[in-house]
Scaffold this active site. Sequence first.
Site, PDB file in Angstrom:
ATOM      1  N   TYR A 171       0.899  -1.229  -0.038  1.00  0.00           N
ATOM      2  CA  TYR A 171       0.226   0.130   0.090  1.00  0.00           C
ATOM      3  C   TYR A 171       0.804   1.244  -0.047  1.00  0.00           C
ATOM      4  CZ  TYR A 171      -3.524   3.273   1.593  1.00  0.00           C
ATOM      5  OH  TYR A 171      -4.733   4.395   1.805  1.00  0.00           O
TER       6      TYR A 171
HETATM    7  N1  LIG Z   1     -10.228   5.771   4.568  1.00  0.00           N
HETATM    8  C1  LIG Z   1      -8.995   6.281   4.443  1.00  0.00           C
HETATM    9  O1  LIG Z   1      -8.509   6.661   5.879  1.00  0.00           O
HETATM   10  C2  LIG Z   1      -7.988   6.426   3.665  1.00  0.00           C
HETATM   11  C3  LIG Z   1      -6.590   7.239   3.909  1.00  0.00           C
HETATM   12  C4  LIG Z   1      -5.942   7.260   3.061  1.00  0.00           C
HETATM   13  C5  LIG Z   1      -6.450   7.265   1.487  1.00  0.00           C
HETATM   14  N2  LIG Z   1      -7.616   6.225   1.369  1.00  0.00           N
HETATM   15  C6  LIG Z   1      -8.060   6.008  -0.030  1.00  0.00           C
HETATM   16  O2  LIG Z   1      -9.285   6.579  -0.391  1.00  0.00           O
HETATM   17  C7  LIG Z   1      -9.962   5.759  -1.488  1.00  0.00           C
HETATM   18  C8  LIG Z   1     -11.382   5.334  -0.791  1.00  0.00           C
HETATM   19  O3  LIG Z   1     -11.111   4.530   0.531  1.00  0.00           O
HETATM   20  P1  LIG Z   1     -12.231   4.298   1.346  1.00  0.00           P
HETATM   21  O4  LIG Z   1     -11.662   4.391   2.606  1.00  0.00           O
HETATM   22  O5  LIG Z   1     -13.307   4.870   1.059  1.00  0.00           O
HETATM   23  O6  LIG Z   1     -12.365   2.505   0.882  1.00  0.00           O
HETATM   24  P2  LIG Z   1     -13.689   1.766   0.683  1.00  0.00           P
HETATM   25  O7  LIG Z   1     -14.626   2.158   1.708  1.00  0.00           O
HETATM   26  O8  LIG Z   1     -13.393   0.410   0.989  1.00  0.00           O
HETATM   27  O9  LIG Z   1     -14.143   2.064  -0.696  1.00  0.00           O
HETATM   28  C9  LIG Z   1     -13.223   1.785  -1.588  1.00  0.00           C
HETATM   29  C10 LIG Z   1     -14.082   1.127  -2.821  1.00  0.00           C
HETATM   30  O10 LIG Z   1     -13.551   0.773  -3.991  1.00  0.00           O
HETATM   31  C11 LIG Z   1     -14.258  -0.026  -4.699  1.00  0.00           C
HETATM   32  N3  LIG Z   1     -13.240  -1.178  -5.450  1.00  0.00           N
HETATM   33  C12 LIG Z   1     -12.767  -2.153  -4.669  1.00  0.00           C
HETATM   34  N4  LIG Z   1     -12.187  -2.824  -5.826  1.00  0.00           N
HETATM   35  C13 LIG Z   1     -12.283  -2.105  -6.978  1.00  0.00           C
HETATM   36  C14 LIG Z   1     -11.951  -2.547  -8.159  1.00  0.00           C
HETATM   37  N5  LIG Z   1     -11.158  -3.370  -8.458  1.00  0.00           N
HETATM   38  N6  LIG Z   1     -12.288  -1.611  -9.323  1.00  0.00           N
HETATM   39  C15 LIG Z   1     -13.108  -0.532  -8.879  1.00  0.00           C
HETATM   40  N7  LIG Z   1     -13.535  -0.207  -7.460  1.00  0.00           N
HETATM   41  C16 LIG Z   1     -13.073  -0.957  -6.680  1.00  0.00           C
HETATM   42  C17 LIG Z   1     -14.989  -0.822  -3.641  1.00  0.00           C
HETATM   43  O11 LIG Z   1     -16.420  -0.648  -4.038  1.00  0.00           O
HETATM   44  P3  LIG Z   1     -17.561  -1.708  -4.805  1.00  0.00           P
HETATM   45  O12 LIG Z   1     -17.150  -2.768  -3.927  1.00  0.00           O
HETATM   46  O13 LIG Z   1     -18.697  -1.046  -5.057  1.00  0.00           O
HETATM   47  O14 LIG Z   1     -16.827  -1.927  -6.295  1.00  0.00           O
HETATM   48  C18 LIG Z   1     -14.966  -0.085  -2.709  1.00  0.00           C
HETATM   49  O15 LIG Z   1     -15.925   0.535  -1.739  1.00  0.00           O
HETATM   50  C19 LIG Z   1      -9.089   4.645  -1.654  1.00  0.00           C
HETATM   51  O16 LIG Z   1      -7.998   4.692  -2.576  1.00  0.00           O
HETATM   52  C20 LIG Z   1      -8.025   4.624  -0.364  1.00  0.00           C
HETATM   53  O17 LIG Z   1      -6.710   4.026  -0.544  1.00  0.00           O
HETATM   54  C21 LIG Z   1      -8.436   6.198   2.257  1.00  0.00           C
END
Ligand SMILES: NC(=O)c1ccc[n+]([C@@H]2O[C@H](COP(=O)([O-])OP(=O)(O)OC[C@H]3O[C@@H](n4cnc5c(N)ncnc54)[C@H](OP(=O)(O)O)[C@@H]3O)[C@@H](O)[C@H]2O)c1
Length: 261
Positions: A171
Site C-alpha cells: 500500500y
Molecule cells: N479511509 C482512509 O482512511 C483512507 C486514507 C488514505 C487514503 N484512502 C484512499 O481513499 C480511497 C477510498 O477509500 P475508502 O476508505 O473509502 O475505502 P472503501 O470504503 O473500501 O471504498 C473503496 C471502494 O473501492 C471499490 N473497489 C474495490 N475494488 C475495486 C476495483 N477493482 N475496481 C473499482 N473499484 C473497486 C469498492 O466498491 P465496490 O465494492 O462497490 O466496487 C470500495 O467500496 C482509496 O483509494 C483509499 O486508498 C483512504
Amino acid sequence: MSEATIQQLFDLTGKTALISGGTGHLGSAMARALAEAGARVLLTSRDEHRAQEAAAALPGKGHVGAALDHMQPDIVEKQFRDALAAVGQIDVLVNNGHEALGNDWTTVTAEQFTRHLGNATGYFVLSRLLRDHVVQRNAPGSVVLLGSMYGQVASYPDAYAGVCPGSPVAYHTLKGGLIHMTRHLAVYWGKDNVRVNCLSPGPFPSEKAPAAMVERLCTKSPMGRMGHAEELKGAIVFLASAASSYMTGQNLTIDGGWTAW
Ligand SMILES: NC(=O)c1ccc[n+]([C@@H]2O[C@H](COP(=O)([O-])OP(=O)(O)OC[C@H]3O[C@@H](n4cnc5c(N)ncnc54)[C@H](OP(=O)(O)O)[C@@H]3O)[C@@H](O)[C@H]2O)c1
C-alpha cells in the site's frame, strides 16, 4: 477579462464527473460533494446494481451508475466506453476505487504485492482514456488520483501491534507511486488542458476499523482525532473545478496535521 466569482469557480454545472468506488466510505461523500456542486455524477462500482442505487440516491437529477473494475485491464476500457456512451461526456475522473490488501510485510506474498500495484495500472488506463476523450472534444479535463499520508510517510507500527496487521508495504509503495504518477502525467498532459492532481487523505477510518487501532491513531494525530468523510468534500470539488485551474501535478494532503510532525 472579467473576474470569476468564487461561486462560479467552484460550480460544476454542465460537467460530468466519474468517481470510481462511489459506494465506499470516502467515495460516497465525495460523490455527494460533486453532485451538490452541480456535476452530473457517473458513479461506478464493481457491482452495476449497487452503483445504480447509489447514483439514484445522490442529490439532483441525471446521475448514472455503472459497472467498472479497474483491476481487470482487459475489460476496463470497454466499461469506460459503455459508461461514456450512457452520459455523452466525462470531464472529471476521480480514481477513488481501491482493491484493498490485508497483508502487511510479514505475510504478503509476491503475487499479492504485484496484484496490489495493479491498482495503479488501472488508474493509469482510465486516466489516459479520460485524457484522450477530452482532447478529442477540445475540452478541459481534471483527473484526481487518491493518494494517502502513507504515500508520504512510513507506517506507525505502534497503532497496529497486537490489534491487526500493520499498514501494508504494498500500500505504501502504491500510494507513493501514485503521487509521483500524478506529476508525470501532469507534465505530459499540461498543454492538453488536462490537469492531474492527487488528493491524499490522512486517517479517515470507517466504522468497521478496530476501535483500539483508531484510539492509538488519535494519540498520534496533531488534531487528536480522525478525519470525517465530509472533510474531503471541499478538497474534491476544489480539484475537480475551475477553482484549481492553475494547479496540476500536485498532492493535496488532508490529514489533520499527521505529516506536519
Ligand atoms: N479511509 C482512509 O482512511 C483512507 C486514507 C488514505 C487514503 N484512502 C484512499 O481513499 C480511497 C477510498 O477509500 P475508502 O476508505 O473509502 O475505502 P472503501 O470504503 O473500501 O471504498 C473503496 C471502494 O473501492 C471499490 N473497489 C474495490 N475494488 C475495486 C476495483 N477493482 N475496481 C473499482 N473499484 C473497486 C469498492 O466498491 P465496490 O465494492 O462497490 O466496487 C470500495 O467500496 C482509496 O483509494 C483509499 O486508498 C483512504
